[in-house]
Write a protein that holds these residues in place. Structure first.
Motif, mmCIF file in Angstrom:
data_model
loop_
_atom_site.group_PDB
_atom_site.id
_atom_site.type_symbol
_atom_site.label_atom_id
_atom_site.label_comp_id
_atom_site.label_asym_id
_atom_site.label_seq_id
_atom_site.Cartn_x
_atom_site.Cartn_y
_atom_site.Cartn_z
ATOM 1 N N GLU A 182 -76.249 -45.082 39.801
ATOM 2 C CA GLU A 182 -76.481 -46.229 38.926
ATOM 3 C C GLU A 182 -77.714 -46.013 38.061
ATOM 4 O O GLU A 182 -77.720 -46.378 36.875
ATOM 5 C CB GLU A 182 -76.646 -47.488 39.768
ATOM 6 N N ILE A 183 -78.743 -45.411 38.636
ATOM 7 C CA ILE A 183 -79.953 -45.141 37.853
ATOM 8 C C ILE A 183 -79.675 -44.087 36.788
ATOM 9 O O ILE A 183 -80.098 -44.223 35.630
ATOM 10 C CB ILE A 183 -81.085 -44.693 38.786
ATOM 11 N N GLU A 184 -78.966 -43.035 37.158
ATOM 12 C CA GLU A 184 -78.629 -41.998 36.186
ATOM 13 C C GLU A 184 -77.745 -42.560 35.073
ATOM 14 O O GLU A 184 -77.895 -42.206 33.901
ATOM 15 C CB GLU A 184 -77.932 -40.844 36.891
ATOM 16 N N ARG A 185 -76.825 -43.434 35.443
ATOM 17 C CA ARG A 185 -75.940 -44.027 34.439
ATOM 18 C C ARG A 185 -76.712 -44.927 33.487
ATOM 19 O O ARG A 185 -76.452 -44.948 32.270
ATOM 20 C CB ARG A 185 -74.833 -44.816 35.141
ATOM 21 N N LEU A 186 -77.684 -45.665 34.017
ATOM 22 C CA LEU A 186 -78.514 -46.509 33.148
ATOM 23 C C LEU A 186 -79.269 -45.664 32.135
ATOM 24 O O LEU A 186 -79.323 -45.999 30.936
ATOM 25 C CB LEU A 186 -79.493 -47.314 34.012
ATOM 26 N N ARG A 187 -79.859 -44.573 32.584
ATOM 27 C CA ARG A 187 -80.612 -43.711 31.658
ATOM 28 C C ARG A 187 -79.699 -43.103 30.606
ATOM 29 O O ARG A 187 -80.055 -43.027 29.420
ATOM 30 C CB ARG A 187 -81.330 -42.621 32.446
ATOM 31 N N GLU A 188 -78.512 -42.683 31.006
ATOM 32 C CA GLU A 188 -77.588 -42.067 30.052
ATOM 33 C C GLU A 188 -77.102 -43.071 29.012
ATOM 34 O O GLU A 188 -77.073 -42.781 27.806
ATOM 35 C CB GLU A 188 -76.399 -41.487 30.814
ATOM 36 N N LYS A 189 -76.733 -44.265 29.448
ATOM 37 C CA LYS A 189 -76.211 -45.269 28.520
ATOM 38 C C LYS A 189 -77.295 -45.771 27.573
ATOM 39 O O LYS A 189 -77.042 -45.975 26.379
ATOM 40 C CB LYS A 189 -75.598 -46.438 29.289
ATOM 41 N N CYS A 190 -78.499 -45.946 28.083
ATOM 42 C CA CYS A 190 -79.592 -46.367 27.203
ATOM 43 C C CYS A 190 -79.941 -45.282 26.192
ATOM 44 O O CYS A 190 -80.323 -45.589 25.054
ATOM 45 C CB CYS A 190 -80.818 -46.727 28.039
#
Length: 311
Positions: A182-190
């Motif tokens: 979830e943290i990696e996905r947040l960084r990628e999407k942002c």
């Protein structure tokens, strides 16, 4: 290519000098037109025949200006395609993905609140190995029994036979493996949304830069989210390293109970920290979605051509 016979005078069999230039010109023009129709360059030979001229390297070589223009058009086409793809993906993220993730993470945070911290302890506290005497200082008191051997201690989560693996805290490992994507996905999407906003920033001009300042503020906020996500990921390795050192001390000094209690405390603190990490991850989705939607017009069109509203 077929040869064309030129007119000759009657009786002598020689070419008519009067009609020869005219006939030769007609034949050459006809053959040149035929060669041009087939894409072959033609020229007039010394004998008067219009022969196709072979292509040379200079004919096949385009001018440097033409090559540069073709290259610029190709590169610009790729850039335009990239911009369109990023814009479509970013708008879908802001309008659809961010609200969905907000709801999903909020439900997960509520579930973690109901967890019992006693389940997180993988190293139970040791029972006293000796029974205390009643209060008093009698001189004939029996000495306390010796400590139990290490093989009789019930600590299956840490100690085993020679060559066996010392297991990690499985509850925390499973929780971290769920939170880390979830943290990696947040960084990628942002990062995708930030790239979209940066590509919308116009060239630098004097005046009418209020919309540009909104774009820059949005980019700064998204960069802050990416840096925070990277710091969250580094916390997990720190936890594993700290716990490994404590477990190593337990293996070396199994009779010291404080090491075991410290491992239990470290596990509890990490559980609370992981839960605390989910809260800002959820909040980042909420704030990013809210800020971008409120300023979507200025983000997409930072400068307007209508100057009547300025007066």
């Amino acid at each position: 290519m077929p040869r064309v016979r030129l007119p000759v005078s009657s009786g002598t069999g020689r070419r008519d000098s009067a009609s020869f230039p005219a006939a030769l010109g007609v034949v050459c023009w006809e053959l040149a037109a035929a060669a041009a129709a087939k894409g072959l360059p033609a020229e007039v030979g010394e004998v008067g025949w219009c022969l196709p001229r072979r292509r040379t390297a200079l004919d096949c070589m385009a001018s440097p200006l033409e090559l540069e223009l073709e290259l610029e058009q190709e590169v610009q086409g790729k850039v335009d395609s990239f911009r369109a793809r990023i814009a479509q993906e970013a708008e879908d993220l802001v309008s659809t993905f961010f609200p969905q993730k907000l709801s999903e993470l909020d439900s997960r945070v509520q579930e973690l609140r109901l967890q019992d911290l006693s389940r997180i302890r993988s190293v139970p506290a040791l029972e006293p190995t000796a029974v205390s005497d009643p209060v008093g200082d009698a001189p004939n008191r029996d000495p306390p029994p010796p400590l139990q051997p290490q093989s009789s201690l019930k600590v299956p989560a840490l100690l085993g036979g020679e060559g066996q693996l010392l297991r990690s805290n499985q509850h925390l490992v499973e929780l971290i493996e769920r939170v880390k994507p979830e943290i990696e996905r947040l960084r990628e999407k942002c990062s995708t949304v930030r790239m979209w906003v940066q590509l919308l920033i116009p060239k630098v001009e004097d005046g009418n830069n209020f919309g540009v300042s909104i774009q820059e503020d949005t980019v700064d906020q998204l960069c802050t989210v990416e840096r925070a996500a990277a710091s969250y990921l580094r916390r997990f390795s720190t936890y594993y390293n700290t716990r490994a050192k404590l477990v190593s001390e337990i293996v070396k000094y199994p009779q010291v109970e404080d090491y075991r209690r410290t491992v239990a405390e470290v596990d509890e603190n990490e559980y609370l920290s992981v839960r605390q990490i989910l809260l800002p991850v959820r909040n980042q989705y909420a704030t990013s979605h809210d800020v971008i939607l409120k300023n979507i017009e200025k983000i997409k069109t930072p400068r307007t051509t209508n100057t009547d509203n300025l007066y």
